[in-house]
Design an enzyme around this catalytic site. Sequence first.
Site, PDB file in Angstrom:
ATOM      1  CD  GLU A  96       9.952   1.705  10.418  1.00 33.70           C
ATOM      2  OE1 GLU A  96       9.810   2.689   9.669  1.00 33.70           O
ATOM      3  OE2 GLU A  96       9.915   0.527  10.010  1.00 33.70           O
ATOM      4  NE  ARG A 131      -6.440 -19.151   3.884  1.00 31.80           N
ATOM      5  CZ  ARG A 131      -5.523 -19.927   4.461  1.00 31.80           C
ATOM      6  NH1 ARG A 131      -5.438 -21.192   4.127  1.00 31.80           N
ATOM      7  NH2 ARG A 131      -4.683 -19.425   5.351  1.00 31.80           N
ATOM      8  CE1 TYR A 170       1.136  -0.394   4.376  1.00 30.91           C
ATOM      9  CE2 TYR A 170       0.133   1.781   4.424  1.00 30.91           C
ATOM     10  CZ  TYR A 170       0.934   0.823   5.000  1.00 30.91           C
ATOM     11  OH  TYR A 170       1.537   1.083   6.196  1.00 30.91           O
ATOM     12  NE  ARG A 174       6.935   4.115   0.386  1.00 31.74           N
ATOM     13  CZ  ARG A 174       6.654   4.880   1.439  1.00 31.74           C
ATOM     14  NH1 ARG A 174       7.601   5.194   2.307  1.00 31.74           N
ATOM     15  NH2 ARG A 174       5.440   5.319   1.653  1.00 31.74           N
ATOM     16  CG  HIS A 208      -0.079 -20.827   2.550  1.00 31.89           C
ATOM     17  ND1 HIS A 208      -1.169 -21.611   2.860  1.00 31.89           N
ATOM     18  CD2 HIS A 208       0.202 -20.116   3.663  1.00 31.89           C
ATOM     19  CE1 HIS A 208      -1.526 -21.386   4.113  1.00 31.89           C
ATOM     20  NE2 HIS A 208      -0.719 -20.478   4.623  1.00 31.89           N
ATOM     21  CG  LEU A 257       8.529   2.392   4.696  1.00 31.18           C
ATOM     22  CD1 LEU A 257       8.386   1.213   3.735  1.00 31.18           C
ATOM     23  CD2 LEU A 257       7.151   2.984   4.970  1.00 31.18           C
ATOM     24  CE  LYS A 291       3.145   3.185   3.162  1.00 32.99           C
ATOM     25  NZ  LYS A 291       3.275   3.277   4.616  1.00 32.99           N
TER      26      LYS A 291
HETATM   27  N1  PLP Z   1       7.502   3.741   8.920  1.00 34.86           N
HETATM   28  C1  PLP Z   1       6.378   3.002   8.911  1.00 34.86           C
HETATM   29  C2  PLP Z   1       6.386   1.665   9.573  1.00 34.86           C
HETATM   30  C3  PLP Z   1       5.224   3.479   8.275  1.00 34.86           C
HETATM   31  O1  PLP Z   1       4.108   2.730   8.249  1.00 34.86           O
HETATM   32  C4  PLP Z   1       5.251   4.759   7.675  1.00 34.86           C
HETATM   33  C5  PLP Z   1       4.071   5.301   7.002  1.00 34.86           C
HETATM   34  O2  PLP Z   1       3.030   4.707   6.948  1.00 34.86           O
HETATM   35  C6  PLP Z   1       6.433   5.502   7.729  1.00 34.86           C
HETATM   36  C7  PLP Z   1       7.547   4.958   8.348  1.00 34.86           C
HETATM   37  C8  PLP Z   1       6.518   6.857   7.090  1.00 34.86           C
HETATM   38  O3  PLP Z   1       6.530   6.750   5.705  1.00 34.86           O
HETATM   39  P1  PLP Z   1       6.031   7.962   4.767  1.00 34.86           P
HETATM   40  O4  PLP Z   1       6.829   9.146   5.187  1.00 34.86           O
HETATM   41  O5  PLP Z   1       6.345   7.502   3.392  1.00 34.86           O
HETATM   42  O6  PLP Z   1       4.576   8.130   5.037  1.00 34.86           O
END
Ligand code: PLP
Length: 285
Positions: free
Chosen positions: A182, A100, A33, A52, A102, A207, A149
């Site tokens: 993070e 379904r 996403y 991304r 895997h 991320l 993501k």
């Molecule tokens: N880290 C995580 C785990 C996130 O889910 C997000 C955003 O959803 C971010 C960092 C920040 O990313 P962005 O600046 O691209 O929104």
Amino acid sequence: MSRIAYVNGRYLPHRHASVHVEDRGYQFADGVYEVCEVLGGRLVDERRHLERLDRSLRELAIPTPMTHAALSAVLHEVVRRNSVTDGMVYLQVTRGVARRDHPFPPPGTAPSVVVTARRTDRAAQDATAAKGVAVITVPENRWPRVDIKSTSLLPNVLAKQQAKEAGAREAWFVAPDGTVTEGASTNAWIVTPDRRILTRPAEGGILRGITRTVVLEVAKALGYQLEERAFTVAEAHAASEAFITAATTVVMPVVRLDGVLVGQGVPGPIATTLRLKFHDFSEVS
Ligand code: PLP
């Protein structure tokens, strides 16, 4: 006014907007996403978000559902149909619908695409930023591929709920070596007492936030001292400022960490400046 979502080629009121019970996003969280900020009806840093998205799809071998131009048209149309001036647009792509099982579905299975948009209250967000938010720390318990993501966000959901129950806005994951990776939905930053801005390298268990990338540019342009290196919880407690970044929050000052004041316990000048200047550096489309 009923909200409108895009689902696999159709624009539908939310009450009719649904995916198949055997969508792999629903069954396996087998999807990715993106979330883009919407400002004045325009998308912030759309190009970077779509790049991304491509990377996330590639890493998981999910076929690209449509061209950037087509996706962009859908994103803008969903924003328009929902009359979103300030808010966010959400885009999800899954490996599609299949019985379904895997392993990947048969070649040719179409990925599913869902886009939604919603308004946010900018004044309320700015008021929150003027006060700053609280953060708690939780042990890192996510898979190592957090650079993707993915919609598979169970540890993040649990961490956010824990933060909420503690009266905090965000939870910072802490690796076994004591360094902050993070937030559950944001990147983490501190400012040292000698005014160096620290944030973890994107190659190291986080991320690569789009907001993070732009904030690095803003900080460089403003002549701040920057260090992309991991910092410990102890360093965060000794910091003069802390903040979090994400598309939906932009730069949000952190004034309390695990119940202890950060710096003076008020939003710091560097975080405040980065928040103010952010949109001078981001792209709009
Ligand atoms: N880290 C995580 C785990 C996130 O889910 C997000 C955003 O959803 C971010 C960092 C920040 O990313 P962005 O600046 O691209 O929104």
